[in-house]
Scaffold this motif. Sequence first.
Motif, PDB file in Angstrom:
ATOM      1  N   LEU A 213      50.830  39.020  16.681  1.00 16.95           N
ATOM      2  CA  LEU A 213      49.952  39.469  17.753  1.00 16.95           C
ATOM      3  C   LEU A 213      48.926  40.433  17.163  1.00 16.95           C
ATOM      4  N   THR A 214      47.669  40.253  17.561  1.00 17.28           N
ATOM      5  CA  THR A 214      46.616  41.168  17.119  1.00 17.28           C
ATOM      6  C   THR A 214      45.804  41.628  18.322  1.00 17.28           C
ATOM      7  N   GLU A 215      45.272  42.830  18.201  1.00 20.43           N
ATOM      8  CA  GLU A 215      44.405  43.381  19.236  1.00 20.43           C
ATOM      9  C   GLU A 215      43.117  43.834  18.566  1.00 20.43           C
ATOM     10  N   THR A 216      41.993  43.357  19.086  1.00 16.67           N
ATOM     11  CA  THR A 216      40.698  43.753  18.543  1.00 16.67           C
ATOM     12  C   THR A 216      39.807  44.256  19.675  1.00 16.67           C
ATOM     13  N   THR A 217      38.793  45.015  19.294  1.00 18.00           N
ATOM     14  CA  THR A 217      37.821  45.530  20.253  1.00 18.00           C
ATOM     15  C   THR A 217      36.456  44.970  19.893  1.00 18.00           C
ATOM     16  N   GLU A 218      35.772  44.451  20.899  1.00 18.87           N
ATOM     17  CA  GLU A 218      34.423  43.922  20.718  1.00 18.87           C
ATOM     18  C   GLU A 218      33.492  44.607  21.707  1.00 18.87           C
ATOM     19  N   TYR A 219      32.332  45.016  21.242  1.00 20.68           N
ATOM     20  CA  TYR A 219      31.290  45.534  22.126  1.00 20.68           C
ATOM     21  C   TYR A 219      30.362  44.351  22.352  1.00 20.68           C
ATOM     22  N   ASP A 220      30.651  43.595  23.415  1.00 27.22           N
ATOM     23  CA  ASP A 220      30.029  42.283  23.573  1.00 27.22           C
ATOM     24  C   ASP A 220      28.795  42.265  24.460  1.00 27.22           C
ATOM     25  N   LYS A 221      28.499  43.372  25.131  1.00 27.45           N
ATOM     26  CA  LYS A 221      27.287  43.413  25.949  1.00 27.45           C
ATOM     27  C   LYS A 221      26.745  44.837  25.948  1.00 27.45           C
TER      28      LYS A 221
ATOM     29  N   GLN B 236      23.991  50.592  29.094  1.00 21.49           N
ATOM     30  CA  GLN B 236      25.241  50.116  29.670  1.00 21.49           C
ATOM     31  C   GLN B 236      25.984  49.329  28.604  1.00 21.49           C
ATOM     32  N   VAL B 237      27.268  49.647  28.445  1.00 21.31           N
ATOM     33  CA  VAL B 237      28.068  49.036  27.384  1.00 21.31           C
ATOM     34  C   VAL B 237      29.289  48.363  27.995  1.00 21.31           C
ATOM     35  N   ARG B 238      29.561  47.138  27.546  1.00 22.04           N
ATOM     36  CA  ARG B 238      30.807  46.471  27.937  1.00 22.04           C
ATOM     37  C   ARG B 238      31.650  46.311  26.676  1.00 22.04           C
ATOM     38  N   LYS B 239      32.851  46.865  26.741  1.00 19.76           N
ATOM     39  CA  LYS B 239      33.795  46.816  25.625  1.00 19.76           C
ATOM     40  C   LYS B 239      34.922  45.862  26.010  1.00 19.76           C
ATOM     41  N   ALA B 240      35.174  44.874  25.171  1.00 18.48           N
ATOM     42  CA  ALA B 240      36.244  43.908  25.425  1.00 18.48           C
ATOM     43  C   ALA B 240      37.408  44.179  24.478  1.00 18.48           C
ATOM     44  N   THR B 241      38.618  44.194  25.039  1.00 16.45           N
ATOM     45  CA  THR B 241      39.829  44.268  24.229  1.00 16.45           C
ATOM     46  C   THR B 241      40.440  42.871  24.251  1.00 16.45           C
ATOM     47  N   VAL B 242      40.626  42.307  23.066  1.00 22.03           N
ATOM     48  CA  VAL B 242      41.083  40.927  22.939  1.00 22.03           C
ATOM     49  C   VAL B 242      42.458  40.909  22.274  1.00 22.03           C
ATOM     50  N   ILE B 243      43.405  40.236  22.935  1.00 24.60           N
ATOM     51  CA  ILE B 243      44.756  40.060  22.397  1.00 24.60           C
ATOM     52  C   ILE B 243      44.885  38.606  21.948  1.00 24.60           C
ATOM     53  N   LYS B 244      45.312  38.422  20.699  1.00 21.46           N
ATOM     54  CA  LYS B 244      45.492  37.072  20.162  1.00 21.46           C
ATOM     55  C   LYS B 244      46.900  36.912  19.602  1.00 21.46           C
ATOM     56  N   LYS B 245      47.388  35.699  19.698  1.00 24.41           N
ATOM     57  CA  LYS B 245      48.674  35.332  19.097  1.00 24.41           C
ATOM     58  C   LYS B 245      48.402  34.181  18.145  1.00 24.41           C
ATOM     59  N   ASP B 246      48.663  34.414  16.882  1.00 30.84           N
ATOM     60  CA  ASP B 246      48.400  33.415  15.845  1.00 30.84           C
ATOM     61  C   ASP B 246      46.975  32.860  15.926  1.00 30.84           C
TER      62      ASP B 246
ATOM     63  N   ALA C 279      45.049  32.488  18.490  1.00 33.81           N
ATOM     64  CA  ALA C 279      44.655  31.962  19.802  1.00 33.81           C
ATOM     65  C   ALA C 279      44.595  33.115  20.804  1.00 33.81           C
ATOM     66  N   GLU C 280      43.490  33.189  21.531  1.00 31.28           N
ATOM     67  CA  GLU C 280      43.314  34.276  22.493  1.00 31.28           C
ATOM     68  C   GLU C 280      44.277  34.138  23.668  1.00 31.28           C
ATOM     69  N   LEU C 281      45.008  35.228  23.931  1.00 34.92           N
ATOM     70  CA  LEU C 281      45.939  35.265  25.060  1.00 34.92           C
ATOM     71  C   LEU C 281      45.354  36.010  26.250  1.00 34.92           C
ATOM     72  N   ALA C 282      44.634  37.091  25.965  1.00 35.38           N
ATOM     73  CA  ALA C 282      44.119  37.933  27.043  1.00 35.38           C
ATOM     74  C   ALA C 282      42.862  38.652  26.579  1.00 35.38           C
ATOM     75  N   ARG C 283      42.038  38.960  27.563  1.00 35.44           N
ATOM     76  CA  ARG C 283      40.810  39.712  27.309  1.00 35.44           C
ATOM     77  C   ARG C 283      40.596  40.623  28.511  1.00 35.44           C
ATOM     78  N   SER C 284      40.408  41.909  28.251  1.00 36.91           N
ATOM     79  CA  SER C 284      40.127  42.851  29.333  1.00 36.91           C
ATOM     80  C   SER C 284      38.843  43.607  28.998  1.00 36.91           C
ATOM     81  N   PHE C 285      38.204  44.103  30.054  1.00 36.67           N
ATOM     82  CA  PHE C 285      36.897  44.728  29.878  1.00 36.67           C
ATOM     83  C   PHE C 285      36.886  46.157  30.390  1.00 36.67           C
ATOM     84  N   GLU C 286      36.080  46.960  29.746  1.00 44.11           N
ATOM     85  CA  GLU C 286      35.806  48.335  30.180  1.00 44.11           C
ATOM     86  C   GLU C 286      34.297  48.497  30.098  1.00 44.11           C
ATOM     87  N   ARG C 287      33.715  49.097  31.109  1.00 48.02           N
ATOM     88  CA  ARG C 287      32.271  49.345  31.115  1.00 48.02           C
ATOM     89  C   ARG C 287      32.008  50.837  31.216  1.00 48.02           C
TER      90      ARG C 287
END
Length: 94
Positions: free
Chosen positions: A3-11, A22-32, A34-42
Amino acid sequence: MALTETTEYDKIEVVGLYKAVQVRKATVIKKDGAELARSFERYVLNAGLLDASDNLVDTDLSGEPAEVSSICTAVWTTDVKAAWKAKLIADKPA
């Protein structure tokens, strides 16, 4: 199974007369891989705040990623900061 967790500033958007960033930060959880979940903070960054003497104190960008900091530095010109300061003073309660 990793499992990995990364942060992307995607907008990153610059809006309005006072160049709010205005900044949108995405936290991405992947397993092997493959993306499992993505959450956003603005959040929104403005050019600064007033101190007790009505001086504009620049927003601290030291905790921001380089791309966000670069955009803020580019758009928050002396004229934008002066207009933002005037707006903050005008909006103060009497």
